[in-house]
Write an enzyme that holds these catalytic residues in place. Structure first.
Site, PDB file in Angstrom:
ATOM      1  N   ASP A 169       0.854  -1.193   0.000  1.00  0.00           N
ATOM      2  CA  ASP A 169       0.000   0.000   0.000  1.00  0.00           C
ATOM      3  C   ASP A 169       0.891   1.244   0.000  1.00  0.00           C
ATOM      4  O   ASP A 169       2.106   1.149   0.116  1.00  0.00           O
ATOM      5  CB  ASP A 169      -0.927  -0.006   1.222  1.00  0.00           C
ATOM      6  N   HIS A 492       1.984  -8.854  -3.531  1.00  0.00           N
ATOM      7  CA  HIS A 492       0.881  -7.933  -3.286  1.00  0.00           C
ATOM      8  C   HIS A 492       1.516  -6.562  -3.079  1.00  0.00           C
ATOM      9  O   HIS A 492       1.838  -6.170  -1.960  1.00  0.00           O
ATOM     10  CB  HIS A 492       0.090  -8.369  -2.044  1.00  0.00           C
ATOM     11  N   ASP A 539       1.672 -17.839  -4.578  1.00  0.00           N
ATOM     12  CA  ASP A 539       2.270 -16.649  -5.184  1.00  0.00           C
ATOM     13  C   ASP A 539       1.223 -15.917  -6.015  1.00  0.00           C
ATOM     14  O   ASP A 539       1.280 -15.931  -7.241  1.00  0.00           O
ATOM     15  CB  ASP A 539       3.484 -17.065  -6.035  1.00  0.00           C
ATOM     16  N   GLU A 548       2.367 -10.068   0.572  1.00  0.00           N
ATOM     17  CA  GLU A 548       2.674  -8.642   0.488  1.00  0.00           C
ATOM     18  C   GLU A 548       4.176  -8.453   0.695  1.00  0.00           C
ATOM     19  O   GLU A 548       4.896  -9.391   1.056  1.00  0.00           O
ATOM     20  CB  GLU A 548       1.876  -7.864   1.549  1.00  0.00           C
TER      21      GLU A 548
HETATM   22  O1  9MR Z   1       2.659  -6.521   8.892  1.00  0.00           O
HETATM   23  C1  9MR Z   1       1.420  -6.391   9.560  1.00  0.00           C
HETATM   24  C2  9MR Z   1       1.016  -7.716  10.137  1.00  0.00           C
HETATM   25  O2  9MR Z   1       1.935  -8.131  11.101  1.00  0.00           O
HETATM   26  C3  9MR Z   1      -0.387  -7.616  10.709  1.00  0.00           C
HETATM   27  O3  9MR Z   1      -0.796  -8.880  11.166  1.00  0.00           O
HETATM   28  C4  9MR Z   1      -1.337  -7.104   9.639  1.00  0.00           C
HETATM   29  C5  9MR Z   1      -2.759  -6.973  10.104  1.00  0.00           C
HETATM   30  O4  9MR Z   1      -2.880  -5.996  11.068  1.00  0.00           O
HETATM   31  O5  9MR Z   1      -0.891  -5.851   9.178  1.00  0.00           O
HETATM   32  C6  9MR Z   1       0.375  -5.903   8.598  1.00  0.00           C
HETATM   33  O6  9MR Z   1       0.760  -4.653   8.252  1.00  0.00           O
HETATM   34  C7  9MR Z   1       0.248  -4.088   7.082  1.00  0.00           C
HETATM   35  C8  9MR Z   1      -0.059  -2.661   7.430  1.00  0.00           C
HETATM   36  O7  9MR Z   1      -1.131  -2.626   8.332  1.00  0.00           O
HETATM   37  C9  9MR Z   1      -0.300  -1.791   6.232  1.00  0.00           C
HETATM   38  N1  9MR Z   1       0.742  -1.914   5.274  1.00  0.00           N
HETATM   39  C10 9MR Z   1       0.987  -3.282   4.850  1.00  0.00           C
HETATM   40  C11 9MR Z   1       1.364  -4.143   6.022  1.00  0.00           C
HETATM   41  C12 9MR Z   1       1.728  -5.561   5.604  1.00  0.00           C
HETATM   42  O8  9MR Z   1       0.660  -6.367   5.309  1.00  0.00           O
END
Ligand code: 9MR
Ligand code: ZN
Length: 568
Positions: A169, A492, A539, A548
């Site tokens: 994101d 992602h 993947d 991601e």
């Molecule tokens: O990396 C984060 C992961 O440990 C959490 O479980 C998840 C859900 O809260 O969020 C991940 O962080 C995301 C963040 O909120 C927004 N940018 C992308 C991150 C990776 O997925």
């Protein structure tokens, strides 16, 4: 049968492991397989024949596993391993592998840059226009605007730009940024020899090592996240995630979400650390970061309570937390290390005593960074680094206490490594969202204790964590784009998913296997219930809970790669 190797390869003098796996039920009888595996050059000459050793059933992967140590192969070259009807991907034995890997991992951070154009001279075919340069407003005021209580012209406007997009994101989040910067700045601090190569950045050639040039881009953004009273905004994002569009096409209103005490602690730690690291290259910047750190520390002192507001109307990353003790301890410890003022040491020690196991390196708990600051001279192996003269008994006691915890945790993780057929320090119940962060954090832990006490097991454990990342795992993938014969290639990440370019930007680390596959609809559909956690991966770019990328999944890989490159 499947043969898993580090698809990138192995350093000539390090330990080398291949894993042979048969998928089967835990209760099934041991497969009747014997005979020697062979290691051959890619032109077909077999130079080693060896019988794999039975490990047995491995819980995390659901595989029956055999292992083969082939550390005796020290000659550089490209090889494959064969056993029964299976052949491994080709892999290399070479000296520069981790150095080359680090260039990709660090340049991936460059590709995450927000707020400036990526020129063809530096980004090649991935060049793109500047993004997210419009004025930012406060969420608190924007909400009033949405509710009709304020007009557009009444909103205060802030010109905040730069930094790295956090992940797939386009948000920028203070605690996530601090986590990534902590890993990378300390990687440079402890292993500077691993960062002498140029990265073809816009700043290359300015007399500052490129790794610090890249981090400076993030630090300059982070400095803008400090509010006038010394508190620090938790995040800088739009209200909701953008669609899968290129970053310059995301023109939604940028917002500053409320300050949090975690963000303040992390800001202090990062800025105080940056002050030490950048001083030889830019004294003005070092002064500026230190002044900023002290201002925010004063805010922490005036606000001892935990402060975090999860704004439900905002759908971007939460980065919530239940405690800010680790951030406060790190803040105090870095200011002590930078200024030598004992009051900070006293603060850090008091917080240390309130925590159970402050040896963590992830965005929610960065307590382990305090140990890096405390033990900096020993970890750099340079006694001139701290320059605070004789150590007070407070510091000596603190060092002893912290080291005990580090060894205890590292030894506990070594047990996990030995108990796993893939020799990765992970327990079957530890494959959650971003499991590769846990894998790599353990790599950093092993690297840290190895610097304190060079036991070969610790060194080999760092190798094994990286082996897992690069192919010795039950998914058959290398979790770094562009590295290895079967690297994941559909992250992602909005940029590679929408840039229309076939070849994925190399050097991104995937979040990796996630046993909690139900959080993500496509993961749930594609991964059958009961799949062993290490295999819960596909993947597919849609699978945000598996595939991601984030800046703080690349950063610990940079640390581990620098360790291995430096200590080879
Ligand atoms: O990396 C984060 C992961 O440990 C959490 O479980 C998840 C859900 O809260 O969020 C991940 O962080 C995301 C963040 O909120 C927004 N940018 C992308 C991150 C990776 O997925
Ligand atoms: Zn942007």
């Amino acid at each position: 049968m499947k043969i898993y190797v580090n698809q990138m390869g192995y350093l000539p003098n390090s330990s080398k492991l291949a894993v042979f796996a048969l998928s089967q039920d835990a209760e099934a009888p041991a497969p009747a397989i014997s005979g020697k595996a062979s290691l051959c050059t890619t032109n077909g000459t077999c130079i080693l024949e060896k019988e794999p050793v039975t490990f047995g059933y491995d819980e995390a992967s659901g595989d029956y596993v055999f292992q083969m140590d082939f550390s005796e192969i020290t000659v550089c070259g490209t090889y494959v391993i064969k056993w029964q009807d299976a052949v491994s991907y080709p892999f290399t034995v070479g000296n520069d592998l981790y150095s080359d890997l680090n260039i990709l991992l660090t340049r991936a951070l460059y590709y995450q840059r927000c707020g400036s154009e990526l020129l063809e001279a530096h980004a090649g075919k991935y060049a793109r226009p500047a993004c997210h340069t419009a004025p930012t407003v406060l969420w608190t005021e924007y909400k009033k605007f949405l509710d009709g209580e304020l007009s557009e012209t009444e909103l205060q406007k802030f010109d905040i730009r730069g930094g790295w997009h956090d992940a797939g994101d386009y948000g920028r989040y203070t605690t996530a940024a601090a986590c990534a910067l902590g890993h990378v700045l300390y990687a440079y601090r402890f292993f500077p020899e691993a960062f002498t190569r140029e990265l073809n950045l816009p700043e290359t050639g300015n007399g500052t090592p490129d790794i610090l040039n890249e981090c400076r881009y993030e630090l300059d953004w982070m400095l803008q996240m400090q509010a006038d009273d010394g508190s620090v905004y938790h995040k800088h994002t739009t209200q909701h995630h953008a669609g899968f569009v290129m970053p310059h096409e995301d023109t939604n209103q940028m917002l500053l979400l409320p300050t949090s005490s975690m963000a303040v602690g992390d800001f202090v730690g990062t800025m105080a650390l940056a002050s030490r690291i950048y001083r030889p290259f830019d004294a003005d910047f070092a002064d500026r970061t230190l002044t900023a750190a002290k201002k925010s520390y004063a805010w922490l002192e005036a606000h001892p309570e935990f402060l975090f507001e999860h704004v439900r109307e905002c759908g971007t990353g939460g980065y919530g937390d239940r405690s800010d003790l680790d951030e406060r301890m790190w803040a105090a410890m870095e200011l002590y290390r930078t200024t030598g003022e004992s009051r900070y040491l006293t603060d850090a020690r008091a917080i240390f005593d309130k925590q159970e196991n402050p040896v963590q390196y992830g965005w929610a708990d960065i307590s382990g960074f305090a140990a890096w600051a405390l033990l900096e001279d020993e970890l750099t192996m340079d006694t001139s680094v701290t320059g605070h003269g004789d150590l007070s008994s407070v510091e000596t006691d603190f060092r002893t206490a912290y080291k005990e915890l580090l060894y205890k945790d590292a030894d506990r993780q070594l047990e996990a490594l030995a108990a796993c057929g893939y020799n990765v320090a992970m327990r079957a119940n530890e494959y959650g969202w971003g499991s590769n962060l846990t894998v790599l954090n353990r790599g950093m832990l092993f690297g840290t204790v190895y610097r304190l006490t060079p036991k070969p097991e610790y060194y080999t454990a760092v190798v094994r964590q990286m082996d897992y990342l690069l192919g010795v795992n039950a998914t058959d993938y290398s979790y770094v784009t562009g590295v290895g014969a079967h690297a994941f290639c559909n992250p992602h990440n909005r940029v590679p998913a929408s840039d229309g370019i076939d070849e994925t930007i190399p050097g991104f680390v995937s979040g990796g296997a996630n046993g909690s596959r139900w959080v993500d609809p496509l993961a749930k559909e594609l991964i059958p219930e009961g799949t062993p956690p290490m295999k819960c991966f596909v993947d597919r770019w849609e699978c945000y809970s598996l595939n991601e990328i984030t800046i703080y999944w690349n950063s610990p890989a940079i640390f581990c790669a620098a360790f291995l490159d430096n200590m080879k």
